[in-house]
Design an enzyme around this catalytic site. Structure first.
Site, PDB file in Angstrom:
ATOM      1  N   LYS A  59     107.277 -51.077 -10.646  1.00 21.94           N
ATOM      2  CA  LYS A  59     108.328 -51.831 -11.805  1.00 21.94           C
ATOM      3  C   LYS A  59     109.309 -51.894 -10.958  1.00 21.94           C
ATOM      4  O   LYS A  59     111.135 -51.633 -10.785  1.00 21.94           O
ATOM      5  CB  LYS A  59     108.760 -50.911 -12.607  1.00 21.94           C
ATOM      6  N   ARG A 252     106.300 -44.206 -28.600  1.00 27.17           N
ATOM      7  CA  ARG A 252     106.740 -45.468 -28.497  1.00 27.17           C
ATOM      8  C   ARG A 252     105.647 -46.126 -30.324  1.00 27.17           C
ATOM      9  O   ARG A 252     105.160 -45.772 -30.198  1.00 27.17           O
ATOM     10  CB  ARG A 252     106.282 -45.722 -27.564  1.00 27.17           C
TER      11      ARG A 252
END
Ligand SMILES: [Zn+2]
Length: 262
Positions: A59, A252
């Site tokens: 990323k 999550r």
């Protein structure tokens, strides 16, 4: 939150619109965005360097500059690089402005978690964050045996393993759910318990999902048979039409189909 395909779209935008151009001036509007060196030195070091090319690692965005420096940037939650004519007023939350000839590269970041460092290119390999980034899932190096070696005998959950940037780079919450849906694997499975056939299915789904997302372009539509197209409370599984389950996995919010994913 930007994941590999989103960062890849930003990379392509920068490569098309900024590579080959010279940085005339840098304005650091939000000093906390620039981690190193200090903002004044950061701006001075960048001035009059040309952007030779823009790469991506996981990323992270890597803007290679002439003279042996590389700008290493991470978008975190809300960061983005936008290209704009210098005459256009700055958008709210603009943190750093790189003036090229007539146009600007602007780093916009509402939540302010994004950051950048200017690093000698020769020292990139030793950069503490980059050193830990795992295999690029769209590279030739990411083979099915490689994934098997990464997950075999690993303790802990499958989804948690997919989210680890030091194993496979660039996967976040949304794409992890999509990959597991396409591989028909439950996010609650133990990573080390997958059979060889399941690992091969996971490898195929992982590549296919990320490749399709990169190809679709930013804001691209999701095909009808993807989880991402229906990923919301009350959504129905695109394969069997049963209601999707929403669970907390690996800390999550996780969507899955308890019937199709085993
Ligand atoms: Zn289903």
């Amino acid at each position: 939150v930007p994941e590999l395909p989103d960062v890849e779209h930003v990379r392509r935008r920068l490569q098309r619109g900024a590579a080959g151009r010279r940085i005339r001036r840098v304005r650091v509007l939000s000093p906390s965005t620039v981690r190193s060196p200090a903002p004044g030195r950061f701006a001075r070091l960048l001035r009059s360097r040309r952007i030779a090319g823009v790469r991506r690692r996981g990323k992270y965005l890597l803007l290679h500059l002439t003279g042996g420096w590389t700008l290493v940037a991470h978008l975190r939650m809300t960061g983005d690089f936008v290209l704009a004519p210098a005459s256009r007023p700055l958008a709210p939350h603009t943190r750093v402005v790189f003036s090229l000839d007539g146009r600007e590269v602007r780093f916009v970041d509402q939540r302010r978690f994004g950051h950048m460092d200017l690093v000698p290119t020769a020292a990139l390999g030793a950069h503490p964050a980059l050193r830990r980034v795992g295999v690029e899932p769209l590279s030739r190096a990411f083979t099915a045996p490689r994934l098997r070696r990464l997950l075999q005998r690993r303790r802990g959950g499958l989804k948690a393993a997919l989210l680890r940037q030091d194993l496979v780079a660039g996967i976040g919450n949304l794409y992890a759910d999509e990959i597991l849906f396409q591989a028909r694997l439950s996010p609650a499975r133990q990573a080390g318990d997958l059979s060889r056939a399941e690992l091969d299915r996971l490898h195929g789904a992982l590549r296919a999902v990320l490749r399709r997302a990169v190809r679709a372009g930013a804001g691209g539509e999701w095909p009808a048979r993807s989880l991402l197209a229906v990923r919301e409370p009350g959504g129905a599984c695109p394969r069997c039409r049963r209601p999707l389950a929403v669970r907390r996995v690996a800390g999550r919010t996780t969507y899955c189909c308890p019937a199709c994913q085993r």
